[in-house]
Design a protein around this motif. Sequence first.
Motif, mmCIF file in Angstrom:
data_model
loop_
_atom_site.group_PDB
_atom_site.id
_atom_site.type_symbol
_atom_site.label_atom_id
_atom_site.label_comp_id
_atom_site.label_asym_id
_atom_site.label_seq_id
_atom_site.Cartn_x
_atom_site.Cartn_y
_atom_site.Cartn_z
ATOM 1 N N PRO A 34 9.985 3.039 -6.067
ATOM 2 C CA PRO A 34 11.414 3.235 -5.794
ATOM 3 C C PRO A 34 12.235 2.167 -6.525
ATOM 4 O O PRO A 34 11.766 1.048 -6.733
ATOM 5 N N SER A 35 13.458 2.509 -6.875
ATOM 6 C CA SER A 35 14.337 1.538 -7.516
ATOM 7 C C SER A 35 14.786 0.504 -6.477
ATOM 8 O O SER A 35 14.645 0.712 -5.267
ATOM 9 N N THR A 36 15.357 -0.576 -6.958
ATOM 10 C CA THR A 36 15.895 -1.598 -6.053
ATOM 11 C C THR A 36 16.963 -0.974 -5.158
ATOM 12 O O THR A 36 17.042 -1.275 -3.967
ATOM 13 N N GLU A 37 17.795 -0.100 -5.732
ATOM 14 C CA GLU A 37 18.863 0.541 -4.965
ATOM 15 C C GLU A 37 18.300 1.455 -3.872
ATOM 16 O O GLU A 37 18.857 1.540 -2.787
ATOM 17 N N GLN A 38 17.215 2.167 -4.182
ATOM 18 C CA GLN A 38 16.587 3.013 -3.164
ATOM 19 C C GLN A 38 15.945 2.150 -2.091
ATOM 20 O O GLN A 38 15.955 2.497 -0.915
ATOM 21 N N GLY A 39 15.363 1.046 -2.497
ATOM 22 C CA GLY A 39 14.783 0.087 -1.576
ATOM 23 C C GLY A 39 13.572 0.601 -0.824
ATOM 24 O O GLY A 39 13.024 1.666 -1.113
ATOM 25 N N LEU A 40 13.172 -0.165 0.159
ATOM 26 C CA LEU A 40 12.008 0.173 0.977
ATOM 27 C C LEU A 40 12.258 1.403 1.841
ATOM 28 O O LEU A 40 11.322 2.060 2.274
ATOM 29 N N LYS A 41 13.521 1.723 2.060
ATOM 30 C CA LYS A 41 13.879 2.892 2.869
ATOM 31 C C LYS A 41 13.276 4.174 2.288
ATOM 32 O O LYS A 41 13.004 5.133 3.009
ATOM 33 N N ILE B 58 0.845 -1.200 0.000
ATOM 34 C CA ILE B 58 0.000 0.000 0.000
ATOM 35 C C ILE B 58 0.881 1.251 0.000
ATOM 36 O O ILE B 58 0.648 2.206 -0.753
ATOM 37 N N ALA B 59 1.926 1.240 0.841
ATOM 38 C CA ALA B 59 2.840 2.383 0.897
ATOM 39 C C ALA B 59 3.583 2.549 -0.430
ATOM 40 O O ALA B 59 3.768 3.679 -0.909
ATOM 41 N N LEU B 60 3.999 1.452 -1.053
ATOM 42 C CA LEU B 60 4.670 1.526 -2.357
ATOM 43 C C LEU B 60 3.738 2.092 -3.421
ATOM 44 O O LEU B 60 4.164 2.894 -4.268
ATOM 45 N N ASP B 61 2.475 1.703 -3.394
ATOM 46 C CA ASP B 61 1.506 2.230 -4.360
ATOM 47 C C ASP B 61 1.301 3.740 -4.158
ATOM 48 O O ASP B 61 1.185 4.492 -5.134
ATOM 49 N N ARG B 62 1.258 4.192 -2.919
ATOM 50 C CA ARG B 62 1.128 5.632 -2.656
ATOM 51 C C ARG B 62 2.360 6.386 -3.146
ATOM 52 O O ARG B 62 2.254 7.457 -3.741
ATOM 53 N N TYR B 63 3.542 5.815 -2.924
ATOM 54 C CA TYR B 63 4.790 6.408 -3.411
ATOM 55 C C TYR B 63 4.741 6.527 -4.934
ATOM 56 O O TYR B 63 5.056 7.583 -5.496
ATOM 57 N N ALA B 64 4.334 5.448 -5.618
ATOM 58 C CA ALA B 64 4.272 5.447 -7.085
ATOM 59 C C ALA B 64 3.239 6.455 -7.588
ATOM 60 O O ALA B 64 3.465 7.122 -8.605
ATOM 61 N N LYS B 65 2.142 6.587 -6.894
ATOM 62 C CA LYS B 65 1.111 7.565 -7.297
ATOM 63 C C LYS B 65 1.665 8.981 -7.233
ATOM 64 O O LYS B 65 1.446 9.788 -8.139
ATOM 65 N N ASP B 66 2.406 9.298 -6.180
ATOM 66 C CA ASP B 66 2.964 10.638 -6.013
ATOM 67 C C ASP B 66 4.124 10.915 -6.968
ATOM 68 O O ASP B 66 4.299 12.043 -7.420
ATOM 69 N N GLU C 94 12.240 7.637 4.279
ATOM 70 C CA GLU C 94 13.284 8.655 4.168
ATOM 71 C C GLU C 94 13.383 9.108 2.723
ATOM 72 O O GLU C 94 13.330 8.285 1.808
ATOM 73 N N TYR C 95 13.572 10.403 2.525
ATOM 74 C CA TYR C 95 13.698 10.937 1.174
ATOM 75 C C TYR C 95 14.894 10.274 0.490
ATOM 76 O O TYR C 95 16.010 10.300 1.019
ATOM 77 N N PRO C 96 14.686 9.659 -0.686
ATOM 78 C CA PRO C 96 15.783 8.959 -1.359
ATOM 79 C C PRO C 96 16.864 9.913 -1.870
ATOM 80 O O PRO C 96 16.560 10.964 -2.438
ATOM 81 N N GLU C 97 18.105 9.538 -1.664
ATOM 82 C CA GLU C 97 19.235 10.314 -2.169
ATOM 83 C C GLU C 97 19.859 9.657 -3.392
ATOM 84 O O GLU C 97 20.693 10.264 -4.052
ATOM 85 N N LYS C 98 19.469 8.420 -3.690
ATOM 86 C CA LYS C 98 19.968 7.714 -4.864
ATOM 87 C C LYS C 98 19.008 7.937 -6.026
ATOM 88 O O LYS C 98 17.807 8.035 -5.829
ATOM 89 N N PRO C 99 19.543 8.023 -7.255
ATOM 90 C CA PRO C 99 18.661 8.215 -8.414
ATOM 91 C C PRO C 99 17.770 7.001 -8.645
ATOM 92 O O PRO C 99 18.166 5.894 -8.306
ATOM 93 N N PRO C 100 16.603 7.190 -9.215
ATOM 94 C CA PRO C 100 16.021 8.466 -9.632
ATOM 95 C C PRO C 100 15.442 9.223 -8.433
ATOM 96 O O PRO C 100 14.659 8.667 -7.668
ATOM 97 N N ILE C 101 15.847 10.466 -8.305
ATOM 98 C CA ILE C 101 15.387 11.303 -7.196
ATOM 99 C C ILE C 101 13.926 11.700 -7.456
ATOM 100 O O ILE C 101 13.607 12.245 -8.512
ATOM 101 N N PRO C 102 13.019 11.403 -6.519
ATOM 102 C CA PRO C 102 11.608 11.757 -6.729
ATOM 103 C C PRO C 102 11.384 13.266 -6.608
ATOM 104 O O PRO C 102 11.988 13.926 -5.767
ATOM 105 N N ILE C 103 10.542 13.784 -7.452
ATOM 106 C CA ILE C 103 10.252 15.224 -7.445
ATOM 107 C C ILE C 103 9.134 15.543 -6.459
ATOM 108 O O ILE C 103 9.160 16.569 -5.787
#
Length: 150
Positions: free
Chosen positions: A69-76, A56-64, A80-89
């Motif tokens: 998130p990429s595999t490298e960004q992970g569930l974190k 559910i949280a991943l779907d909300r992230y994708a909607k926004d 936490e705001y991701p610092e690894k690309p792709p940086i979400p706007i």
Amino acid sequence: MKQIDSKQSGLTLVQILIVVVILAVIAAVLLAPRLLGQAGRALQTRAAEDIETLGIALDRYAKDNGDYPSTEQGLKALWEYPEKPPIPIYWLGPYLQIPITEDPWGNQYIYIRPGVHDPYGYDLLSFGSDGVEGGSGEAEDVVSWIRRDE
């Protein structure tokens, strides 16, 4: 009146304790496997609920943000705001108030984007109690995708 001899007046405390111990051992042998089986099922259920909550949280992230998130960004990236690309706007997180990182057996949840089983989304899984792929019962993998005939 006839007097009752105290040595012949029923069961002794030691005999009663022996009977109670024997009954307790029999009850433990019969009930323990059932109770342990319930504990295993409860952990499997908790893992499935965690995966549902993370989904559910991943779907909300994708909607926004237009994508997961990429595999490298992970569930974190959900708390936490991701610092690894792709940086979400348009990151409007945290998407989870309490981070969920470990399954009920203490192993990290595995997040893969794009997924092997869901190439348009993600794969999220726990390897169960044994921590390795496959298994049955409590050791069965808990996954985010629908299993057809694996």
